[in-house]
Design a protein around this motif. Sequence first.
Motif, PDB file in Angstrom:
ATOM      1  N   UNK A 320      43.062  29.155  52.133  1.00  9.71           N
ATOM      2  CA  UNK A 320      44.506  29.080  52.351  1.00  9.71           C
ATOM      3  C   UNK A 320      44.866  28.106  53.462  1.00  9.71           C
ATOM      4  N   UNK A 321      43.996  27.977  54.475  1.00 12.68           N
ATOM      5  CA  UNK A 321      44.262  27.090  55.605  1.00 12.68           C
ATOM      6  C   UNK A 321      43.636  25.716  55.436  1.00 12.68           C
ATOM      7  N   UNK A 322      42.991  25.475  54.298  1.00 15.47           N
ATOM      8  CA  UNK A 322      42.282  24.200  54.122  1.00 15.47           C
ATOM      9  C   UNK A 322      43.262  23.111  53.692  1.00 15.47           C
ATOM     10  N   UNK A 323      43.093  21.892  54.202  1.00 20.03           N
ATOM     11  CA  UNK A 323      44.054  20.818  53.849  1.00 20.03           C
ATOM     12  C   UNK A 323      43.979  20.391  52.384  1.00 20.03           C
ATOM     13  N   UNK A 324      42.828  20.573  51.724  1.00 19.13           N
ATOM     14  CA  UNK A 324      42.706  20.227  50.311  1.00 19.13           C
ATOM     15  C   UNK A 324      43.061  21.429  49.446  1.00 19.13           C
ATOM     16  N   UNK A 325      43.497  21.160  48.219  1.00 22.23           N
ATOM     17  CA  UNK A 325      43.780  22.240  47.277  1.00 22.23           C
ATOM     18  C   UNK A 325      42.456  22.877  46.880  1.00 22.23           C
ATOM     19  N   UNK A 326      42.282  24.140  47.248  1.00 26.59           N
ATOM     20  CA  UNK A 326      40.993  24.813  47.081  1.00 26.59           C
ATOM     21  C   UNK A 326      41.152  26.031  46.193  1.00 26.59           C
ATOM     22  N   UNK A 327      40.310  26.107  45.172  1.00 24.80           N
ATOM     23  CA  UNK A 327      40.316  27.246  44.241  1.00 24.80           C
ATOM     24  C   UNK A 327      39.015  28.026  44.417  1.00 24.80           C
ATOM     25  N   UNK A 328      39.144  29.316  44.660  1.00 23.42           N
ATOM     26  CA  UNK A 328      37.983  30.177  44.920  1.00 23.42           C
ATOM     27  C   UNK A 328      37.883  31.210  43.810  1.00 23.42           C
ATOM     28  N   UNK A 329      36.709  31.295  43.195  1.00 19.74           N
ATOM     29  CA  UNK A 329      36.432  32.330  42.203  1.00 19.74           C
ATOM     30  C   UNK A 329      35.167  33.063  42.622  1.00 19.74           C
ATOM     31  N   UNK A 330      35.146  34.331  42.370  1.00 22.69           N
ATOM     32  CA  UNK A 330      33.965  35.114  42.720  1.00 22.69           C
ATOM     33  C   UNK A 330      34.147  36.554  42.323  1.00 22.69           C
ATOM     34  N   UNK A 331      33.070  37.149  41.891  1.00 19.40           N
ATOM     35  CA  UNK A 331      33.118  38.548  41.495  1.00 19.40           C
ATOM     36  C   UNK A 331      31.786  39.195  41.846  1.00 19.40           C
ATOM     37  N   UNK A 332      31.711  39.731  43.054  1.00 17.01           N
ATOM     38  CA  UNK A 332      30.502  40.425  43.483  1.00 17.01           C
ATOM     39  C   UNK A 332      30.694  41.920  43.258  1.00 17.01           C
ATOM     40  N   UNK A 333      29.777  42.560  42.537  1.00 17.49           N
ATOM     41  CA  UNK A 333      29.931  43.999  42.284  1.00 17.49           C
ATOM     42  C   UNK A 333      29.848  44.838  43.545  1.00 17.49           C
ATOM     43  N   UNK A 334      29.244  44.328  44.583  1.00 17.72           N
ATOM     44  CA  UNK A 334      29.160  45.023  45.873  1.00 17.72           C
ATOM     45  C   UNK A 334      28.974  43.954  46.945  1.00 17.72           C
ATOM     46  N   UNK A 335      28.868  44.380  48.182  1.00 15.37           N
ATOM     47  CA  UNK A 335      28.787  43.429  49.281  1.00 15.37           C
ATOM     48  C   UNK A 335      27.347  43.171  49.703  1.00 15.37           C
ATOM     49  N   UNK A 366      35.316  26.565  44.688  1.00 19.66           N
ATOM     50  CA  UNK A 366      34.251  27.374  45.276  1.00 19.66           C
ATOM     51  C   UNK A 366      33.989  28.555  44.346  1.00 19.66           C
ATOM     52  N   UNK A 367      32.732  28.770  43.997  1.00 18.98           N
ATOM     53  CA  UNK A 367      32.365  29.874  43.119  1.00 18.98           C
ATOM     54  C   UNK A 367      31.256  30.688  43.779  1.00 18.98           C
ATOM     55  N   UNK A 368      31.419  32.007  43.827  1.00 16.76           N
ATOM     56  CA  UNK A 368      30.431  32.909  44.420  1.00 16.76           C
ATOM     57  C   UNK A 368      29.972  33.895  43.366  1.00 16.76           C
ATOM     58  N   UNK A 369      28.655  33.991  43.183  1.00 13.94           N
ATOM     59  CA  UNK A 369      28.070  34.889  42.188  1.00 13.94           C
ATOM     60  C   UNK A 369      26.820  35.537  42.764  1.00 13.94           C
ATOM     61  N   UNK A 370      26.456  36.678  42.176  1.00 11.18           N
ATOM     62  CA  UNK A 370      25.169  37.308  42.504  1.00 11.18           C
ATOM     63  C   UNK A 370      24.351  37.349  41.223  1.00 11.18           C
ATOM     64  N   UNK A 371      23.239  36.568  41.200  1.00  3.81           N
ATOM     65  CA  UNK A 371      22.407  36.455  40.006  1.00  3.81           C
ATOM     66  C   UNK A 371      20.943  36.573  40.387  1.00  3.81           C
ATOM     67  N   UNK A 372      20.233  37.447  39.680  1.00 10.22           N
ATOM     68  CA  UNK A 372      18.777  37.602  39.854  1.00 10.22           C
ATOM     69  C   UNK A 372      18.388  37.761  41.319  1.00 10.22           C
ATOM     70  N   UNK A 373      19.104  38.634  42.007  1.00  8.68           N
ATOM     71  CA  UNK A 373      18.772  38.919  43.404  1.00  8.68           C
ATOM     72  C   UNK A 373      19.176  37.838  44.378  1.00  8.68           C
ATOM     73  N   UNK A 374      20.019  36.895  43.947  1.00  9.83           N
ATOM     74  CA  UNK A 374      20.436  35.784  44.802  1.00  9.83           C
ATOM     75  C   UNK A 374      21.956  35.760  44.912  1.00  9.83           C
ATOM     76  N   UNK A 375      22.456  35.547  46.129  1.00 10.34           N
ATOM     77  CA  UNK A 375      23.856  35.199  46.319  1.00 10.34           C
ATOM     78  C   UNK A 375      23.966  33.698  46.107  1.00 10.34           C
TER      79      UNK A 375
END
Length: 437
Positions: A320-335, A366-375
Amino acid sequence: MSGQLVSENPWQRRLRTPWRGLGLWFLGIPATFVGLWFITVVSMVTSFVGILLFPSATMLLRRRLDRYREKIGRWTGHRIERPYLPQPDHEPGFQGVMRRFIALICDPATWRDYLWVVADPFVALFTAALPSVLIGYGVWGYLLAGFAGKLIGDHGGNDWYAYIHVHHGYGDDPAQLVLTAATGTLFIAAGFLIGPKMLDVYGRWGQAILGPTEKSRLALRVRHLTETRSDAVDASAAELRRIERDLHDGAQARLVAMGMTLGAIEHLLDRDPEKARLLLAQTRESSAQALHELRDLVRGIHPPVLADRGVVDAVKALALDHPLKTEVTGDLPARPEPPVESAAYFAVSEILTNAAKHSGASRVWVDLRHERGMLRVTVTDDGHGGASLENGTGLRGIERRIGTFDGVLALNSPVGGPTIVTLELPCALSSPKTSPS
């Protein structure tokens, strides 16, 4: 599996594996000559000349087999790590030469490399290269059925193909020619059918001989942990210095000034109440600025939104505070665990800062995923590209920071863009996911 194998469909792979296996067999020819030079040098180690030549011969063999490891990993899907034990630091003089010689000659991987160049031509012939041999033999059956059988038989040569005598009755018995062609077809089909399996067997053979032993794996692991611990200590020391500097130059200086102003107000309360009121207003403004600086400092150490909402929401707040238009996607089932969340957050923050300063981009994803034991975190921008790990310290710093968690950084930034930075940090998702209220 390597990315190249994943991108191939089964039929493409079945058609290509015989020729890849043949290519791996041909790669063994120069390796065999290197192995002959290596064993020649070994035979001279009783003299000082052999001791001097042994390191260069060993390095030549290792460079040759590094190419083998890369090809086997790309064509078979079996990735092979370099197995060599850490070498001692370079030292001049006779003592340095002897230390390096002893380290190399005592490394089990040195002798496993030599075992490879001795045995591989035979192993490859009956595994990786076998499908192409069968295909070639099948094509030879077609040639015999067509014209070569009669030609060879007329000149007194061997005109047998497998169990078929292709010359007798040539031209009088078409069934014999059909049987020859059919047998050749079977050999060709068998070559293509067993190709992937034979290449897989060869990849396992490569992993067994060219990969690290448990001893070398442990030594490499110790070296990696030593390096990452040193990086972690350096990063912590630098962070403490930054915090100390920010406190000293910011909030601390303002608080000292506020104390001095309050002392002046005490003397002015009776003599000049109007000036004391003005100084009180300035002090209130300074206290608000000091509080704002302290909040910024705390946010730089561990943002409250990261602690309360998790890394996905924290990165969204960062966007939200970044000067460029930034789109963030992510769906982590837990933290993830808090240290991993913090490392990922500050890595993304640094990447976004670099994108704003150097990429010339207009948008970032920006995309955040948890796959095969990896963030897994992927940051993509539509800038001009050309980023490199060698040309700057920003990405190298991120690589060292996530290396503390056994994380890896991959960069893909061709000239003209786009730039894709991918981070992978091993982690387990343990804490419950915090949902927005």
